[in-house]
Design an enzyme around this catalytic site. Structure first.
Site, PDB file in Angstrom:
ATOM      1  N   ASP A 150     -49.122 -17.042   5.623  1.00 19.07           N
ATOM      2  CA  ASP A 150     -48.031 -17.170   4.647  1.00 19.07           C
ATOM      3  C   ASP A 150     -46.948 -16.120   4.912  1.00 19.07           C
ATOM      4  OD1 ASP A 150     -49.368 -19.236   3.237  1.00 19.07           O
ATOM      5  OD2 ASP A 150     -50.574 -17.755   2.197  1.00 19.07           O
TER       6      ASP A 150
ATOM      7  N   THR B  51     -52.004 -13.785   5.974  1.00 19.82           N
ATOM      8  CA  THR B  51     -51.153 -13.456   7.131  1.00 19.82           C
ATOM      9  C   THR B  51     -50.307 -14.659   7.556  1.00 19.82           C
ATOM     10  OG1 THR B  51     -53.081 -13.846   8.515  1.00 19.82           O
ATOM     11  CG2 THR B  51     -52.469 -11.557   8.140  1.00 19.82           C
TER      12      THR B  51
ATOM     13  N   GLN C 262     -52.299 -23.591  17.573  1.00 25.97           N
ATOM     14  CA  GLN C 262     -52.409 -24.616  18.611  1.00 25.97           C
ATOM     15  C   GLN C 262     -53.065 -25.900  18.123  1.00 25.97           C
ATOM     16  OE1 GLN C 262     -53.133 -23.461  22.494  1.00 25.97           O
ATOM     17  NE2 GLN C 262     -53.746 -25.447  23.219  1.00 25.97           N
TER      18      GLN C 262
ATOM     19  N   VAL D 147     -56.746  -8.600  16.416  1.00 25.15           N
ATOM     20  CA  VAL D 147     -57.224  -7.633  15.426  1.00 25.15           C
ATOM     21  C   VAL D 147     -58.619  -8.041  14.984  1.00 25.15           C
ATOM     22  CG1 VAL D 147     -56.803  -6.634  13.160  1.00 25.15           C
ATOM     23  CG2 VAL D 147     -54.877  -7.218  14.629  1.00 25.15           C
ATOM     24  N   ASP D 148     -59.546  -7.098  14.995  1.00 23.71           N
ATOM     25  CA  ASP D 148     -60.933  -7.420  14.642  1.00 23.71           C
ATOM     26  C   ASP D 148     -61.147  -7.279  13.137  1.00 23.71           C
ATOM     27  OD1 ASP D 148     -63.623  -7.952  14.703  1.00 23.71           O
ATOM     28  OD2 ASP D 148     -64.188  -5.891  15.188  1.00 23.71           O
TER      29      ASP D 148
ATOM     30  N   THR E 236     -44.462 -24.021  12.092  1.00 24.74           N
ATOM     31  CA  THR E 236     -45.214 -22.875  12.626  1.00 24.74           C
ATOM     32  C   THR E 236     -46.706 -23.185  12.735  1.00 24.74           C
ATOM     33  OG1 THR E 236     -45.527 -21.962  10.401  1.00 24.74           O
ATOM     34  CG2 THR E 236     -43.600 -21.198  11.634  1.00 24.74           C
TER      35      THR E 236
ATOM     36  N   ASP F  19     -58.335 -23.825  12.135  1.00 22.35           N
ATOM     37  CA  ASP F  19     -58.239 -22.615  12.939  1.00 22.35           C
ATOM     38  C   ASP F  19     -59.526 -22.458  13.738  1.00 22.35           C
ATOM     39  OD1 ASP F  19     -57.007 -20.414  13.878  1.00 22.35           O
ATOM     40  OD2 ASP F  19     -56.940 -19.325  11.992  1.00 22.35           O
TER      41      ASP F  19
END
Length: 262
Positions: free
Chosen positions: A184, A182, A101, A175-176, A98, A72
């Site tokens: 999963d 998330t 990138q 979202v900070d 899923t 990530d």
């Protein structure tokens, strides 16, 4: 982000095999769905593929949802030797994939940055999965830099036998905060909503991303309440408010629209 410490054992390929043998001995190995997430061991991944193939022989309609968690934000957190296993063995048996990138590009080694996300999705389709959702791309959002762009693509066969591909684009508010789980939750929700809307990726994505929005917003409100004014919430305070979001998970108000792009 997330927690500083974690303990416990990682399930090995042999242990997975023993568990699966037990399930078979009891004759309870009739599955409609298989979902896999983070794995950092090649032999474990290969065992998963063997099991999925065997389950698909028993039930050709089984849907395998693969969330290839490789890395990530530009950095990888699994060993390099997993890529060929994903590319040559896992992706070909997956029905829904899923990636964000980076894994999408890593899984297909011919990809250079000159290829568009749409081409990456087509390459992934060609390798096997009929449904591809790139959860976060580095495409600029039309709504500005406080949003990121997710893309989905689904191939299906029309009644007359010809093939059609539906592609959608979703603008997702950033979202900070750092949450655990998330990815999963996203994969599980996409599994559930594609079950309800097998040939309508737009609706499945709107439901899935809307669930994510509701759960994350509820979590953030709760975390800020706990942390107090002007203080950054801690990882325990940012645990996803899953139980409290039961109604939203079952029937989310649609707050995220998907745009059909082809």
């Amino acid at each position: 982000g997330g927690y500083s410490h974690w303990k416990g054992q990682v399930l090995t390929a042999d242990e997975l095999h023993v568990l699966y043998e037990g399930i078979k001995l009891n004759n309870v190995h009739q599955y409609d769905y298989v979902l896999t997430g983070y794995t950092r061991d090649t032999s474990f991944l290969e065992m998963v593929v063997d099991i999925v193939q065997e389950l698909k022989r028993a039930n050709p309609n089984l849907v395998y949802v693969c969330d290839p968690v490789l890395g990530d934000h530009g950095s990888m957190y699994v060993p390099q030797n997993l890529y060929p296993v994903y590319k040559n063995k896992v992706v070909p048996v997956a029905d829904i994939i899923t990636p964000n990138q980076l894994p999408a590009e890593s899984v297909h080694d011919q990809v250079s940055h000159s290829l568009t996300c749409l081409q990456v999705m087509d390459l992934l389709h060609a390798m096997g999965p009929d449904t591809v959702v790139i959860t976060s791309s580095d495409l600029p959002s039309r709504l500005g830099d406080r949003f990121l762009v997710s893309l989905g693509s689904q191939r299906h066969v029309r009644p007359d036998g010809s093939r059609a591909t539906q592609r959608v684009r979703i603008e997702v508010p950033k979202v900070d905060a750092v949450f655990v789980g998330t990815g999963d939750l996203f994969a599980a929700m996409l599994l559930a909503w594609t079950h309800h809307y097998p040939n309508d990726l737009k609706m499945a994505c709107e439901k899935t991303f809307s669930v994510m929005h509701h759960v994350i917003q509820r979590t953030i409100s709760y975390a800020h309440e706990l942390a107090g004014p002007g203080r950054r919430p801690s990882p325990p305070q940012l645990e996803l408010r899953m139980v409290q979001s039961k109604a939203d998970i079952e029937d989310p108000a649609i707050v995220t629209e998907a745009t059909v792009i082809s």
